[in-house]
Design a protein around this motif. Structure first.
Motif, mmCIF file in Angstrom:
data_model
loop_
_atom_site.group_PDB
_atom_site.id
_atom_site.type_symbol
_atom_site.label_atom_id
_atom_site.label_comp_id
_atom_site.label_asym_id
_atom_site.label_seq_id
_atom_site.Cartn_x
_atom_site.Cartn_y
_atom_site.Cartn_z
ATOM 1 N N GLU A 104 0.910 -1.271 0.068
ATOM 2 C CA GLU A 104 0.018 -0.049 0.028
ATOM 3 C C GLU A 104 0.594 1.240 0.068
ATOM 4 N N PRO A 105 2.087 1.402 0.870
ATOM 5 C CA PRO A 105 2.733 2.483 0.862
ATOM 6 C C PRO A 105 3.403 2.974 -0.328
ATOM 7 N N ILE A 106 4.071 2.010 -0.803
ATOM 8 C CA ILE A 106 4.505 2.230 -2.168
ATOM 9 C C ILE A 106 3.679 2.336 -3.303
ATOM 10 N N VAL A 107 2.468 1.785 -3.283
ATOM 11 C CA VAL A 107 1.518 1.920 -4.473
ATOM 12 C C VAL A 107 0.946 3.462 -4.310
ATOM 13 N N SER A 108 0.937 3.920 -2.959
ATOM 14 C CA SER A 108 0.373 5.197 -2.822
ATOM 15 C C SER A 108 1.097 6.359 -3.320
ATOM 16 N N VAL A 109 2.490 6.135 -3.117
ATOM 17 C CA VAL A 109 3.443 6.899 -3.895
ATOM 18 C C VAL A 109 3.506 6.939 -5.413
ATOM 19 N N LEU A 110 3.412 5.768 -5.778
ATOM 20 C CA LEU A 110 3.351 5.673 -7.345
ATOM 21 C C LEU A 110 2.341 6.167 -8.121
ATOM 22 N N THR A 111 1.193 6.043 -7.058
ATOM 23 C CA THR A 111 -0.193 6.689 -7.744
ATOM 24 C C THR A 111 -0.598 7.826 -7.706
ATOM 25 N N SER A 112 0.093 8.644 -6.489
ATOM 26 C CA SER A 112 -0.229 10.042 -6.145
ATOM 27 C C SER A 112 0.395 10.976 -7.160
ATOM 28 N N ARG A 113 -0.502 11.841 -7.421
ATOM 29 C CA ARG A 113 -0.147 12.877 -8.590
ATOM 30 C C ARG A 113 1.046 13.777 -7.628
ATOM 31 N N PHE A 114 0.647 14.000 -6.325
ATOM 32 C CA PHE A 114 1.505 14.858 -5.577
ATOM 33 C C PHE A 114 2.905 14.571 -5.729
ATOM 34 N N TYR A 115 3.208 13.154 -5.409
ATOM 35 C CA TYR A 115 4.349 12.443 -5.273
ATOM 36 C C TYR A 115 5.017 12.472 -6.441
ATOM 37 N N LEU A 116 4.530 12.090 -7.687
ATOM 38 C CA LEU A 116 4.893 11.808 -8.907
ATOM 39 C C LEU A 116 5.301 12.922 -9.484
ATOM 40 N N VAL A 117 4.374 14.130 -9.549
ATOM 41 C CA VAL A 117 4.724 15.264 -10.238
ATOM 42 C C VAL A 117 5.415 16.474 -9.507
ATOM 43 N N ASP A 118 4.939 16.632 -8.245
ATOM 44 C CA ASP A 118 5.464 17.545 -7.262
ATOM 45 C C ASP A 118 6.928 17.171 -6.787
ATOM 46 N N ILE A 119 6.660 16.127 -6.373
ATOM 47 C CA ILE A 119 8.260 15.667 -5.771
ATOM 48 C C ILE A 119 9.196 14.943 -6.706
ATOM 49 N N PHE A 120 8.831 13.846 -7.163
ATOM 50 C CA PHE A 120 9.606 13.396 -8.285
ATOM 51 C C PHE A 120 10.103 14.024 -9.502
ATOM 52 N N GLY A 121 8.823 14.606 -9.968
ATOM 53 C CA GLY A 121 8.783 15.201 -11.245
ATOM 54 C C GLY A 121 9.709 16.598 -11.053
ATOM 55 N N PHE A 122 9.459 17.173 -9.790
ATOM 56 C CA PHE A 122 10.308 18.410 -9.511
ATOM 57 C C PHE A 122 11.750 17.971 -9.460
ATOM 58 N N THR A 123 12.096 17.088 -8.525
ATOM 59 C CA THR A 123 13.599 16.514 -8.459
ATOM 60 C C THR A 123 14.147 16.217 -9.728
ATOM 61 N N ALA A 124 13.426 15.547 -10.882
ATOM 62 C CA ALA A 124 14.350 15.446 -11.946
ATOM 63 C C ALA A 124 14.355 16.597 -12.734
ATOM 64 N N TYR A 125 13.319 17.402 -12.648
ATOM 65 C CA TYR A 125 13.307 18.796 -13.223
ATOM 66 C C TYR A 125 14.720 19.640 -13.036
ATOM 67 N N GLN A 126 14.693 19.833 -11.491
ATOM 68 C CA GLN A 126 16.050 20.590 -10.970
ATOM 69 C C GLN A 126 17.179 19.858 -11.569
ATOM 70 N N ALA A 127 17.332 18.610 -11.397
ATOM 71 C CA ALA A 127 18.511 17.695 -11.633
ATOM 72 C C ALA A 127 18.772 18.160 -13.154
ATOM 73 N N LEU A 128 17.672 17.806 -13.911
ATOM 74 C CA LEU A 128 17.997 18.241 -15.407
ATOM 75 C C LEU A 128 18.468 19.657 -15.845
ATOM 76 N N LEU A 129 17.855 20.595 -15.278
ATOM 77 C CA LEU A 129 18.388 22.141 -15.291
ATOM 78 C C LEU A 129 19.855 22.000 -14.694
ATOM 79 N N SER A 130 19.955 21.557 -13.378
ATOM 80 C CA SER A 130 21.287 21.786 -12.943
ATOM 81 C C SER A 130 22.452 20.980 -13.947
ATOM 82 N N THR A 131 22.022 19.945 -14.470
ATOM 83 C CA THR A 131 22.883 19.366 -15.484
ATOM 84 C C THR A 131 23.291 19.981 -16.658
ATOM 85 N N ILE A 132 22.186 20.710 -16.968
ATOM 86 C CA ILE A 132 22.512 21.747 -18.372
ATOM 87 C C ILE A 132 23.165 22.694 -17.646
ATOM 88 N N ALA A 133 23.259 23.343 -16.680
ATOM 89 C CA ALA A 133 23.730 24.615 -16.266
ATOM 90 C C ALA A 133 25.117 24.063 -15.900
#
Lengths: 623, 394
Positions: A104-133
């Protein structure tokens, strides 16, 4: 014919039988260096003595023969107890809730819009920008370092290792001092009559801070690749009719791209798991996975933290595995027989092209000063200024806090003492571990790849996860074999630091060991040395520079380590200098920068050691 | 010390480094077998990749055989690590310890065993440096020395603990030709003074012939032939050995006729040339050898052999260049010899003689000559100087 510790005694007997001793005797007269059978006519006491001596020798040999295996076993045990077990604890936390198995906890992470977009999405986004910079900031540096000759080039090149040994919390504090509301940047803008800017708690600040860390890495690996381009290859292309630009595109660029890709991938891996910089510069408003896990731990929401940690670790390990494979494929292009000649920074004639490139270099130099020197200078400056100008108030505050601070408050001296103690402790654990793993991974044996990967896994798993696992497991206490096992915070901190740091020893030592001629060890062994003696007598002295450089890395990493320490030091007295910086930062900037300066002084010392012993081996260094 | 190898094989995964390949033909029983007597100088020679270095590494204990037994004085060495074998090893690239001085390098083996002659360590080191003529080099850094000096230090280091067996792996390949010849004499001299059993590995057949008591010619993971340098040179037992050891002219043909030898017919091949460096008498049973007529591409060539050959067999035989006489005068024909008319392709001036490459029908021949040659020449050689290498299976 052999001395007592060689050739188990049967050969002299058979030598005697075959009657060659008479031949030996003949030669004996002529030359002083012959193999003469030892005369065995001693008293019984002498016999007993030599028997005892040979028994001791046999025992020593038995131990030595197994010393490497023993070292490997101990290393494996340490890894198991302070790395794999804690990480497993976190994984179990994620799938066992109130004693029953659940996804249940892992599934809730993987199905939550908040976790996927706001947390993991943002993490990948800032990592990508940082890599380009980082790539944008690093590549011009590689161009200048590899294509131009100027005084201090070697020094500047070795300075690119500096960010690695910079405690991330100190860099964060420097950026706060630079970009904060009352920071240096706004002071400069104000003096110029410009309106202040608010950069703190924006993604820009995070990206620039990440570039501070990773651009030198990109520059370093690209410079190494550029310098290994063989001038003959470029000259051949030119002689076949290629223009300079065309020769660059066809010959040089294909050799640079893999290095750039390696630097970029590594940057992405690092920034994806970045914690203290995001915590200090982004706060909980701009939370990456790591920061969010930390906030869950602080709120004692362990299951949620664990579930996030599992997902994060899976991504991180995947990225690291891909990186290591890519790096392995692209390694060993070999040093160029003859590197391309460098241009002088001061051109012979000021053509339009030469002038243009020099202007670009000056512009780049200014950016480098602002990004790399600015934050550190701001930190030092801020620690020395108050409302009334220059002051030592912030340092006096630290002294005062030392004398009058309450037991729950963070005091500077214990922080310094803890940092040094943990640093030494980490050295004692991580250096032997790193050397053992280096020795194992440079030998060919079945299942080596698996051992290699398992041993380098700590590279990929974040300090937060290890810290969380240690906290939830051994620090809180574990029931095993009917007794309650519990380790103190201090031991847990050293363990976590050692696990995070030993791969740096391995990566410094293993390439040097691998380059040693295997016949050196074989010569030593044929002369009577056991495998371990050959390691101690021959190999280690020859790779001493790598071991010392690795040790300096270990010490600097331990001194600057924040991720797992802040988790393990929560509510205990085993806080370190970086943790103290972060605690003070929560209140006032001044004392935090003062603490940061002390941290800088200690870290610089480690760097001097790295530079002295490791710098000359240059090349890829640890990376 | 006596070294014995019995059917030793070495495989790396699927690759057979030493021993018979499963698909090919072989003259040995699955693996490498030979014996090196006490005090003998034994050389493994062959082209690169033939397994000679693998053999040496198995003897030293750096690798273990996949099958077979290696014995030191009859004792099975299976599982004995290199440090317990009492061997001294000298590598091609010297492998001196760069962080130790020359004297410390030589003394390294004495950390693990006492000097064999009861001397104290410093004495032992000094006498070994003396032995290799580098008495004053003790305090120097090995990297300061020339290649030849480093190799002598490596030899001194290997000998210091008084090994029972000396293993030399292409020790002179990295040195220039003149130095190589000088050093190999020095090595041979030291070896025979000490009387130490020695296994020497080289790809240089000339070196092998010059230095060894016996040589083993290796090819493709197997031992082709073992014998004294003279025996291997004069009586190669396989086409490979005939072609690998020294210059040679190898022919293949069908036996037309076998007749008992007529002693009166025999001419002494060496008598005419007067330059033959080797004796030809006394080997292979003397004048009782039968005389063969062999058809080589339509030309009948007469050879002698002690092998059991009958009419219709395919045989391989060889004639050394020094046994082929160049006749300028077409009428001068020695009795009982073979005559071939050939064309000069190329001459190499070697200093003491000239090596001449000839075209004879569809093959190349090599002869020695005192004078430069060109154009068409007539060469002849005595039937006794042709050695039948092998009888091919039908």
């Amino acid at each position: 014919m052999s001395g007592p510790t060689r050739g188990n005694g049967s050969s002299p007997a058979s030598d005697g039988d075959s009657g060659d001793s008479s031949i030996s005797d003949d030669h004996d007269v002529g030359s002083g260096v012959l193999n003469v059978p030892r005369t065995d006519g001693g008293s019984e006491a002498e016999g007993a003595l030599s028997e005892a001596r040979s028994a001791a020798a046999t025992l020593r040999r038995r131990v030595e023969a197994r010393a490497l295996t023993l070292g490997a076993a101990v290393t494996a045990l340490v890894l198991l107890v302070v790395f794999y077990y804690p990480v497993a604890t976190v994984f179990v936390d994620a799938v066992f809730v109130e004693g029953r198995l659940t996804v249940e906890p892992i599934v809730s992470v993987l199905t939550s819009r908040f976790y996927l977009v706001d947390i993991f999405g943002f993490t990948a986004y800032q990592a990508l920008l940082s890599t380009i910079a980082s790539v944008l900031l690093g590549l011009p540096g590689a161009w200048i370092l590899s294509r131009f000759e100027f005084p201090g080039r070697e020094t500047l090149r070795s300075l690119t290792i500096l960010p690695f040994v910079m405690p991330s919390i100190m860099v964060a504090i420097g950026f706060v001092a630079t970009f904060g509301r009352n920071g240096t940047l706004n002071a400069v803008l104000g003096a110029l009559g410009l309106p202040p800017v608010e950069l703190l708690f924006t993604i820009e600040a995070i990206v620039i801070a990440h570039a501070f860390y990773n651009a030198p890495l990109v520059a370093r690996v690209t410079t190494a690749a550029w310098e290994s381009v063989d001038a003959s290859a470029v000259e051949t292309a030119r002689s076949l009719g290629a223009s300079p630009t065309r020769a660059f595109r066809d010959v040089v660029l294909p050799q640079l791209l893999p290095a750039v890709a390696i630097g970029a991938t590594l940057t992405f891996v690092f920034t994806f798991a970045s914690f203290p910089i995001v915590l200090a510069l982004g706060g909980f408003q701009l939370a990456t996975v790591e920061v969010f896990i930390y906030s869950r731990i602080q709120n004692l929401a362990y299951a949620e933290a664990a579930a996030l940690a599992v997902v994060e670790t899976a991504i991180s390990v995947g990225l690291t595995y891909w990186y290591l494979r890519y790096e392995g494929r692209n390694r060993g292009s070999g040093q160029g027989a003859r590197p391309q000649p460098r241009q002088s920074l001061w051109p012979d004639s000021w053509t339009a092209k030469a002038t243009g490139s020099r202007v670009a270099i000056i512009g780049y130099g200014l950016v480098v000063l602002a990004v790399f020197v600015g934050p550190i200078a701001s930190m030092v400056l801020t620690s020395l200024t108050g409302p009334q100008g220059l002051t030592l108030d912030h340092y006096l505050f630290l002294l005062e806090r030392q004398q009058t601070g309450a037991s729950y408050q963070v005091r500077p001296l214990p922080a310094i003492a803890n940092s040094l103690r943990f640093g030494v402790g980490t050295l004692l654990v991580a250096v032997p571990m790193g050397v053992v793993v280096a020795v194992l991974t440079t030998r060919e044996f079945r299942g080596r790849a698996a051992i290699d990967t398992l041993a380098m896994a700590p590279f990929a798993v974040s300090g937060i996860v290890v810290g969380l696992g240690l906290l939830r497991g051994l620090v809180f206490g574990v029931d095993a074999f009917g007794t309650r096992l519990q380790v103190t915070g201090a031991i847990a901190v050293v363990a976590a630091h050692a696990v995070g740091a030993y791969p740096f020893v391995t990566r410094n030592v293993a390439p040097l060991l691998g380059n040693l001629d295997p016949r050196l060890v074989e010569s030593a062994r044929s002369l009577g040395a056991s495998r371990v003696r050959a390691l101690v007598d021959i190999e280690l002295p020859l790779v001493a520079a790598g071991v010392v450089a690795g040790a300096a890395f270990v010490f600097a990493i331990s001194i600057g380590e924040f991720d797992s320490t802040v988790v393990l030091a929560e509510g205990s007295t085993s806080y370190t200098m970086p943790v103290a910086v972060e605690r003070y930062l929560g209140r006032r900037l001044g004392p935090a920068t003062a603490m940061g300066c002390i941290l800088l002084a200690v870290t610089s010392l480690s760097f001097v050691i790295i530079e002295r012993f490791g710098g000359r081996y240059g090349g890829r260094g640890g990376f | 010390m006596k070294l014995t190898l019995e059917n030793v094989r070495k495989e790396y995964g699927e690759t057979v480094a030493l021993g018979r390949r499963s698909d090919g033909e072989s003259r040995t029983d699955g693996g490498v077998t030979f014996e090196v007597g006490d005090g003998e100088f034994f050389t493994l020679v062959g082209p690169s990749g033939c397994g000679k270095t693998t053999t040496l590494r198995l003897v030293a204990g750096f690798d273990s055989p996949s099958a077979g037994i290696i014995r030191f004085d009859g004792r099975d060495m299976r599982g004995v690590p290199p440090e317990d074998r009492g061997v001294g090893v000298v590598f091609q690239n010297y492998a001196l310890f760069p962080h130790l001085s020359v004297a410390e390098n030589v003394a390294y083996g004495l950390r693990f065993s006492d000097p064999p002659d009861g001397a104290i360590r410093d004495q032992r080191v000094a006498s070994l440096l003396d032995l290799v003529d580098l008495s004053n080099a003790g305090d120097r850094d090995p990297t300061e020395l020339s290649g030849g000096q480093q190799q002598r230090i490596a030899l001194a280091r290997a000998l210091a603990p008084g090994p029972d067996l000396l293993l030399l792996d292409e020790p002179m390949s990295a040195l220039d030709a003149r130095l190589r010849e000088r050093l190999r004499m020095q090595i041979k001299e030291i070896q025979s003074t000490l009387g130490i059993t020695t296994v020497y590995v080289t790809h240089d057949q000339e070196e092998a012939l010059a230095i060894s008591d016996r040589v083993a010619v290796m090819n493709d993971g197997e031992v082709e032939q073992i014998g004294t340098p003279r025996a291997v040179y004069r009586h190669p037992e396989s086409r490979f050995v005939a072609e690998f050891v020294g210059d040679n002219n190898v022919f293949e043909g069908t036996v037309l006729d076998v007749r008992p030898r007529n002693a009166e017919n025999r001419t002494d091949a060496a008598a005419g040339s007067g330059e033959s460096p080797v004796e030809t008498k006394g080997f292979g049973g003397g004048s009782a050898e039968p005389d063969l007529a062999v058809d080589v591409g339509g030309v009948e060539i007469r050879v002698e052999t002690s092998l059991d050959v009958s009419e219709g067999d395919r045989v391989v035989f060889c004639v050394r260049p020094e046994h082929m006489e160049v006749r300028r005068d077409e009428n001068a024909r020695s009795d009982g010899s073979n005559v071939l008319d050939a064309t000069v392709v190329e001459s190499e001036f070697l200093g003491d003689s000239t090596r001449v490459y000839l075209q004879w029908r569809d093959r190349e021949l090599t002869v020695r000559s005192d004078d430069p040659l060109d154009g068409d020449v007539r060469i002849d050689f005595d039937a006794a100087d042709a050695h039948v290498v092998e009888r091919l299976k039908k």
